[in-house]
Motif scaffolding. Sequence first.
Motif, PDB file in Angstrom:
ATOM      1  N   ASP A 171       0.825  -1.212   0.000  1.00 27.96           N
ATOM      2  CA  ASP A 171       0.000   0.000   0.000  1.00 27.96           C
ATOM      3  C   ASP A 171       0.859   1.262   0.000  1.00 27.96           C
ATOM      4  N   LEU A 172       1.942   1.248   0.776  1.00 28.85           N
ATOM      5  CA  LEU A 172       2.819   2.415   0.873  1.00 28.85           C
ATOM      6  C   LEU A 172       4.272   1.944   0.881  1.00 28.85           C
ATOM      7  N   ILE A 173       5.060   2.416  -0.076  1.00 23.65           N
ATOM      8  CA  ILE A 173       6.477   2.055  -0.177  1.00 23.65           C
ATOM      9  C   ILE A 173       7.313   3.301   0.133  1.00 23.65           C
ATOM     10  N   VAL A 174       8.154   3.186   1.156  1.00 22.83           N
ATOM     11  CA  VAL A 174       9.073   4.258   1.527  1.00 22.83           C
ATOM     12  C   VAL A 174      10.484   3.778   1.199  1.00 22.83           C
ATOM     13  N   ALA A 175      11.183   4.507   0.325  1.00 24.93           N
ATOM     14  CA  ALA A 175      12.520   4.115  -0.113  1.00 24.93           C
ATOM     15  C   ALA A 175      13.559   5.072   0.441  1.00 24.93           C
ATOM     16  N   ILE A 176      14.649   4.504   0.981  1.00 24.14           N
ATOM     17  CA  ILE A 176      15.766   5.288   1.509  1.00 24.14           C
ATOM     18  C   ILE A 176      17.011   4.879   0.731  1.00 24.14           C
ATOM     19  N   ASN A 177      17.631   5.828   0.018  1.00 20.56           N
ATOM     20  CA  ASN A 177      18.791   5.498  -0.797  1.00 20.56           C
ATOM     21  C   ASN A 177      19.615   6.754  -1.031  1.00 20.56           C
ATOM     22  N   THR A 178      20.926   6.609  -1.083  1.00 20.16           N
ATOM     23  CA  THR A 178      21.802   7.757  -1.323  1.00 20.16           C
ATOM     24  C   THR A 178      21.798   8.212  -2.770  1.00 20.16           C
ATOM     25  N   ASP A 179      21.382   7.311  -3.678  1.00 19.71           N
ATOM     26  CA  ASP A 179      21.394   7.615  -5.113  1.00 19.71           C
ATOM     27  C   ASP A 179      20.026   8.145  -5.538  1.00 19.71           C
ATOM     28  N   PRO A 180      19.913   9.417  -5.888  1.00 17.90           N
ATOM     29  CA  PRO A 180      18.602   9.955  -6.280  1.00 17.90           C
ATOM     30  C   PRO A 180      18.068   9.347  -7.571  1.00 17.90           C
ATOM     31  N   ASN A 181      18.920   8.673  -8.328  1.00 19.83           N
ATOM     32  CA  ASN A 181      18.494   8.046  -9.586  1.00 19.83           C
ATOM     33  C   ASN A 181      18.261   6.540  -9.444  1.00 19.83           C
ATOM     34  N   ALA A 182      18.232   6.050  -8.215  1.00 19.40           N
ATOM     35  CA  ALA A 182      18.010   4.615  -8.003  1.00 19.40           C
ATOM     36  C   ALA A 182      16.647   4.213  -8.559  1.00 19.40           C
ATOM     37  N   PRO A 183      16.548   3.051  -9.216  1.00 18.96           N
ATOM     38  CA  PRO A 183      15.270   2.624  -9.803  1.00 18.96           C
ATOM     39  C   PRO A 183      14.122   2.546  -8.806  1.00 18.96           C
ATOM     40  N   ILE A 184      14.422   2.330  -7.534  1.00 17.20           N
ATOM     41  CA  ILE A 184      13.345   2.171  -6.554  1.00 17.20           C
ATOM     42  C   ILE A 184      12.510   3.429  -6.417  1.00 17.20           C
ATOM     43  N   PHE A 185      13.103   4.592  -6.716  1.00 11.17           N
ATOM     44  CA  PHE A 185      12.342   5.834  -6.630  1.00 11.17           C
ATOM     45  C   PHE A 185      11.305   5.955  -7.745  1.00 11.17           C
ATOM     46  N   ASP A 186      11.406   5.097  -8.765  1.00 13.45           N
ATOM     47  CA  ASP A 186      10.422   5.119  -9.849  1.00 13.45           C
ATOM     48  C   ASP A 186       9.079   4.545  -9.411  1.00 13.45           C
ATOM     49  N   PHE A 187       9.068   3.688  -8.384  1.00 10.60           N
ATOM     50  CA  PHE A 187       7.799   3.093  -7.965  1.00 10.60           C
ATOM     51  C   PHE A 187       7.500   3.284  -6.485  1.00 10.60           C
ATOM     52  N   ALA A 188       8.419   3.882  -5.722  1.00 13.27           N
ATOM     53  CA  ALA A 188       8.152   4.176  -4.314  1.00 13.27           C
ATOM     54  C   ALA A 188       7.151   5.328  -4.201  1.00 13.27           C
ATOM     55  N   HIS A 189       6.330   5.279  -3.158  1.00 10.34           N
ATOM     56  CA  HIS A 189       5.390   6.370  -2.909  1.00 10.34           C
ATOM     57  C   HIS A 189       6.075   7.540  -2.204  1.00 10.34           C
ATOM     58  N   VAL A 190       7.047   7.224  -1.354  1.00 12.54           N
ATOM     59  CA  VAL A 190       7.816   8.237  -0.635  1.00 12.54           C
ATOM     60  C   VAL A 190       9.292   7.921  -0.806  1.00 12.54           C
ATOM     61  N   GLY A 191      10.069   8.901  -1.251  1.00 10.05           N
ATOM     62  CA  GLY A 191      11.500   8.689  -1.433  1.00 10.05           C
ATOM     63  C   GLY A 191      12.318   9.582  -0.521  1.00 10.05           C
ATOM     64  N   VAL A 192      13.322   8.999   0.122  1.00  9.18           N
ATOM     65  CA  VAL A 192      14.213   9.742   1.009  1.00  9.18           C
ATOM     66  C   VAL A 192      15.635   9.553   0.497  1.00  9.18           C
ATOM     67  N   VAL A 193      16.263  10.633   0.027  1.00  8.09           N
ATOM     68  CA  VAL A 193      17.647  10.558  -0.426  1.00  8.09           C
ATOM     69  C   VAL A 193      18.537  10.796   0.796  1.00  8.09           C
ATOM     70  N   ALA A 194      19.041   9.689   1.343  1.00  5.00           N
ATOM     71  CA  ALA A 194      19.842   9.766   2.568  1.00  5.00           C
ATOM     72  C   ALA A 194      20.596   8.468   2.743  1.00  5.00           C
ATOM     73  N   ASP A 195      21.582   8.497   3.633  1.00  4.97           N
ATOM     74  CA  ASP A 195      22.333   7.294   3.983  1.00  4.97           C
ATOM     75  C   ASP A 195      21.497   6.485   4.969  1.00  4.97           C
ATOM     76  N   ALA A 196      21.109   5.279   4.574  1.00 10.01           N
ATOM     77  CA  ALA A 196      20.234   4.458   5.417  1.00 10.01           C
ATOM     78  C   ALA A 196      20.859   4.171   6.782  1.00 10.01           C
ATOM     79  N   ILE A 197      22.177   4.037   6.836  1.00  6.16           N
ATOM     80  CA  ILE A 197      22.847   3.717   8.098  1.00  6.16           C
ATOM     81  C   ILE A 197      22.632   4.835   9.120  1.00  6.16           C
ATOM     82  N   SER A 198      22.605   6.061   8.660  1.00  5.47           N
ATOM     83  CA  SER A 198      22.370   7.198   9.552  1.00  5.47           C
ATOM     84  C   SER A 198      20.881   7.458   9.753  1.00  5.47           C
ATOM     85  N   PHE A 199      20.094   7.205   8.709  1.00  4.57           N
ATOM     86  CA  PHE A 199      18.675   7.564   8.760  1.00  4.57           C
ATOM     87  C   PHE A 199      17.848   6.579   9.575  1.00  4.57           C
TER      88      PHE A 199
END
Length: 369
Positions: free
Chosen positions: A319-347
């Motif tokens: 229902d809701l996909i939240v993606a956390i990735n340092t790469d703003p061009n990562a494919p997951i942002f194409d289908f995630a509902h919420v995208g967070v450009v950040a380092d997952a280890i810190s976030f």
Amino acid sequence: MGTRKSKAPPPAQGRASMKKDLPEQFRDYRHVWVFMELERGQVHPVSFELLGEGRRLADQLGVQLAGVILGPPGDPTSHAVTEAFAYDADLVYLVEEPLLTDYRNEPFTNALTDLVITYKPEVLLLGATTLGRDLAGSVATTLLTGLTADCTGLDVDADGSLAATRPTFGGSLLCTIYTLNCRPQMATVRPRVMPMPQRSNKPIGRVIRHDWGMAEEEIVTKVLGFLSDGQSEKANLAYADVVVAGGLGLGAADNLLLLKNLARTIGGDYGCSRPLVQKGWMPFDRQIGQTGKTIRPKLYIAAGISGAVQHRVGVEGADLIVAINTDPNAPIFDFAHVGVVADAISFLPTLAEAFTRRLAPANRLRLVN
């Protein structure tokens, strides 16, 4: 995946030239069947998902939807009959025999094959579980018919053929497969690929009890008992409402603790993408994607996962996909509902802390008031 279509697609280009007249012995095959899998006395949820999809196919074909139940006499089998009608079956084919108490390939294949030969369904659907995959392959081989495995979509073409769609070439393409000149048309579908239909209070309808006999002496396999797998944290990702998963962006196996902590904080389960299983950081039963689990949670948090098509196939029903990735061009942002450009280890620790404050008893009480 499993979306409903208002209009049947036309026959695939070039397929009409390949299709021959259906052989005479298959022309009276009708109706859609769903195999109702009993797992330690309980109906496997994938059976209900397939009844929902089977209902749609049966309505498109203008035929009946039937549940097929194989099991021992007693409450579990009777309960399965009730549930089949509650999920909109028109009738049930029932074989009750003590030999069917525990799954063994020989008696189940023999019983299901006998049902098919006697009552002639045009479509037979099974769950792509460990049991369903084993049974479907042997039944299709015995009947000399086609089987499309691990489907992500089912439909009916304008000419009435079952269009079974599944990933191919490592998940990079989707292909639609037809069983043109044999019946039944068989397909398996993984749990959680199709949506769970609404349960109704539909009363028990027509039950056809099939007489089937097989002696224990004819069966090579014997059930001696069941052993625990010894896993204290056995995954149940397919039916979790909240899932947190990690990929290579986590950097090291020790950082998986960040996933587990967040999952524990929000009452969810945790998993991973395939590379982490290949590295030995997580067991296979926690892998999410085409070659792992298909999930449909209310909330999916993907940390450090690039989102290749193989992973997308397993999660896009959320229902809701939240993606956390340092790469703003990562494919997951194409289908995630919420995208967070950040380092997952810190976030992830920050997110867990925010959830902890939000879900603290004092805050919950204040929200209620």
